[in-house]
Design a protein around this motif. Structure first.
Motif, PDB file in Angstrom:
ATOM      1  N   GLU A  40       0.834  -1.200   0.000  1.00 36.46           N
ATOM      2  CA  GLU A  40       0.000   0.000   0.000  1.00 36.46           C
ATOM      3  C   GLU A  40       0.873   1.257   0.000  1.00 36.46           C
ATOM      4  O   GLU A  40       0.628   2.210  -0.746  1.00 36.46           O
ATOM      5  CB  GLU A  40      -0.912  -0.028   1.238  1.00 36.46           C
ATOM      6  N   TYR A  41       1.890   1.237   0.815  1.00 33.84           N
ATOM      7  CA  TYR A  41       2.796   2.391   0.906  1.00 33.84           C
ATOM      8  C   TYR A  41       3.545   2.607  -0.410  1.00 33.84           C
ATOM      9  O   TYR A  41       3.643   3.735  -0.907  1.00 33.84           O
ATOM     10  CB  TYR A  41       3.780   2.171   2.049  1.00 33.84           C
ATOM     11  N   ARG A  42       4.068   1.528  -0.989  1.00 33.80           N
ATOM     12  CA  ARG A  42       4.816   1.639  -2.244  1.00 33.80           C
ATOM     13  C   ARG A  42       3.900   2.062  -3.402  1.00 33.80           C
ATOM     14  O   ARG A  42       4.301   2.827  -4.270  1.00 33.80           O
ATOM     15  CB  ARG A  42       5.491   0.309  -2.568  1.00 33.80           C
ATOM     16  N   ASP A  43       2.672   1.553  -3.405  1.00 30.83           N
ATOM     17  CA  ASP A  43       1.745   1.877  -4.493  1.00 30.83           C
ATOM     18  C   ASP A  43       1.331   3.343  -4.484  1.00 30.83           C
ATOM     19  O   ASP A  43       1.138   3.954  -5.537  1.00 30.83           O
ATOM     20  CB  ASP A  43       0.471   1.026  -4.392  1.00 30.83           C
ATOM     21  N   ASN A  44       1.168   3.901  -3.282  1.00 34.03           N
ATOM     22  CA  ASN A  44       0.549   5.215  -3.149  1.00 34.03           C
ATOM     23  C   ASN A  44       1.471   6.281  -2.570  1.00 34.03           C
ATOM     24  O   ASN A  44       1.027   7.405  -2.343  1.00 34.03           O
ATOM     25  CB  ASN A  44      -0.703   5.111  -2.270  1.00 34.03           C
ATOM     26  N   ASP A  45       2.728   5.889  -2.306  1.00 36.98           N
ATOM     27  CA  ASP A  45       3.655   6.800  -1.638  1.00 36.98           C
ATOM     28  C   ASP A  45       3.042   7.291  -0.319  1.00 36.98           C
ATOM     29  O   ASP A  45       3.168   8.462   0.057  1.00 36.98           O
ATOM     30  CB  ASP A  45       4.004   7.989  -2.529  1.00 36.98           C
ATOM     31  N   GLY A  46       2.381   6.371   0.361  1.00 32.33           N
ATOM     32  CA  GLY A  46       1.719   6.675   1.621  1.00 32.33           C
ATOM     33  C   GLY A  46       0.688   5.601   1.913  1.00 32.33           C
ATOM     34  O   GLY A  46       0.490   4.690   1.110  1.00 32.33           O
ATOM     35  N   ILE A  47       0.034   5.713   3.054  1.00 32.22           N
ATOM     36  CA  ILE A  47      -1.000   4.752   3.433  1.00 32.22           C
ATOM     37  C   ILE A  47      -2.337   5.478   3.409  1.00 32.22           C
ATOM     38  O   ILE A  47      -2.525   6.477   4.109  1.00 32.22           O
ATOM     39  CB  ILE A  47      -0.721   4.151   4.818  1.00 32.22           C
ATOM     40  N   ILE A  48      -3.256   4.949   2.605  1.00 28.40           N
ATOM     41  CA  ILE A  48      -4.531   5.623   2.392  1.00 28.40           C
ATOM     42  C   ILE A  48      -5.685   4.880   3.045  1.00 28.40           C
ATOM     43  O   ILE A  48      -6.463   5.444   3.805  1.00 28.40           O
ATOM     44  CB  ILE A  48      -4.801   5.802   0.876  1.00 28.40           C
ATOM     45  N   ASN A  49      -5.794   3.599   2.744  1.00 26.68           N
ATOM     46  CA  ASN A  49      -6.968   2.862   3.215  1.00 26.68           C
ATOM     47  C   ASN A  49      -6.614   1.394   3.425  1.00 26.68           C
ATOM     48  O   ASN A  49      -6.780   0.574   2.539  1.00 26.68           O
ATOM     49  CB  ASN A  49      -8.112   2.995   2.207  1.00 26.68           C
ATOM     50  N   LEU A  50      -6.146   1.065   4.613  1.00 31.32           N
ATOM     51  CA  LEU A  50      -5.769  -0.310   4.927  1.00 31.32           C
ATOM     52  C   LEU A  50      -6.982  -1.123   5.354  1.00 31.32           C
ATOM     53  O   LEU A  50      -7.842  -0.633   6.092  1.00 31.32           O
ATOM     54  CB  LEU A  50      -4.752  -0.343   6.069  1.00 31.32           C
ATOM     55  N   ARG A  51      -7.030  -2.384   4.909  1.00 35.68           N
ATOM     56  CA  ARG A  51      -8.021  -3.324   5.448  1.00 35.68           C
ATOM     57  C   ARG A  51      -7.451  -4.025   6.660  1.00 35.68           C
ATOM     58  O   ARG A  51      -8.138  -4.287   7.638  1.00 35.68           O
ATOM     59  CB  ARG A  51      -8.400  -4.356   4.374  1.00 35.68           C
ATOM     60  N   ASP A  52      -6.156  -4.349   6.563  1.00 37.05           N
ATOM     61  CA  ASP A  52      -5.504  -5.034   7.677  1.00 37.05           C
ATOM     62  C   ASP A  52      -4.010  -4.730   7.662  1.00 37.05           C
ATOM     63  O   ASP A  52      -3.487  -4.159   6.710  1.00 37.05           O
ATOM     64  CB  ASP A  52      -5.738  -6.551   7.617  1.00 37.05           C
ATOM     65  N   ILE A  53      -3.357  -5.099   8.732  1.00 32.88           N
ATOM     66  CA  ILE A  53      -1.920  -4.888   8.848  1.00 32.88           C
ATOM     67  C   ILE A  53      -1.310  -6.078   9.570  1.00 32.88           C
ATOM     68  O   ILE A  53      -1.885  -6.596  10.530  1.00 32.88           O
ATOM     69  CB  ILE A  53      -1.608  -3.562   9.587  1.00 32.88           C
ATOM     70  N   ASP A  54      -0.173  -6.552   9.081  1.00 30.66           N
ATOM     71  CA  ASP A  54       0.532  -7.684   9.681  1.00 30.66           C
ATOM     72  C   ASP A  54       1.793  -7.180  10.363  1.00 30.66           C
ATOM     73  O   ASP A  54       2.618  -6.496   9.748  1.00 30.66           O
ATOM     74  CB  ASP A  54       0.909  -8.723   8.620  1.00 30.66           C
TER      75      ASP A  54
END
Length: 234
Positions: A40-54
């Motif tokens: 998500e971070y690499r795709d958007n140069d940031g975090i926009i809308n996470l469903r989950d996090i590991d």
């Protein structure tokens, strides 16, 4: 430039229970982020809308478990904890209890557990790890996947093969990737062992994503395409 630690901490400000969990684990030892949050971070140069996090923690076992139990967690499929926060699911494992290590699918010294984390995942697009304490990325396998445009298997043995097949089709659509011969073989083997594979994969998709991303027909077409592609390699 902001570190990944700052980016994730700022994002979790909007998810207070997750922020408390994150800060507590960080205070007990090192934390490693893995997989989707980093894509998500690499795709958007940031975090926009996470469903989950590991997250993976190297905290001492008793301290870790006592802290985690204050969140009334569930057990997840890989022997870690799952915590449901408003708008976000957090999955956490202790480094030493990572499924691939405890089941001896990857054999290495404990001192190398962090180094080999990218090799513990099923798909190469998940083989991206961030070492929070040292601000280090371990992403060679992931970078090669992006460069080549080929979705491939990293560690084939996995207790959630069907879910990973669903995920491979979702990732294939999202990134326009080709499937490797090895990944095609895994999918064909699953279908051979499961005559109702299309419906099963569809149901798993709904359970995972809580919505339809691929229709039954699209899943059926994907499986047919995989079969034709695999036999073209032979």
């Amino acid at each position: 430039m902001e570190t990944m630690e700052n980016v994730i901490a700022q994002y979790l400000e909007g998810h207070p229970p997750a922020k408390v969990l994150f800060e507590g684990l960080k205070s007990m030892g090192n934390l490693y982020l893995i997989g989707g949050v980093l894509r998500e971070y690499r795709d958007n140069d940031g975090i926009i809308n996470l469903r989950d996090i590991d997250l993976i923690s190297d905290a001492p076992k008793s301290q870790y478990e006592n802290f985690m139990n204050t969140f009334n967690p569930e057990k997840n499929a890989f022997g870690g904890f799952k915590v449901h926060c408003p708008g976000l699911i957090v999955d956490i494992w202790r480094l030493e209890e990572t499924w691939a290590y405890t089941n001896q699918k990857i054999k290495c010294s404990k001192s190398n557990y962090a180094k080999f984390l990218p090799q513990t995942v099923f798909l190469n697009m998940d083989a991206i790890v961030y070492d929070l304490k040292n601000d280090l990325w371990n992403d060679d396998i992931y970078n090669e996947a992006v460069r080549s445009g080929v979705l491939d298997v990293v560690l084939e043995e996995n207790p959630q093969t069907a879910l990973n097949i669903v995920r491979c089709f979702v990732l294939q659509r999202r990134y326009g990737m080709e499937l490797s011969p090895d990944l095609c073989r895994v999918i064909i083997d699953y279908c051979y062992d499961n005559p109702n594979a299309v419906q099963e994969l569809y149901n798993i998709q709904l359970g995972r994503y809580k919505k339809e991303i691929l229709t039954l027909r699209e899943l059926q077409e994907n499986l047919l395409h995989v079969t034709n592609k695999f036999y073209s390699f032979m």
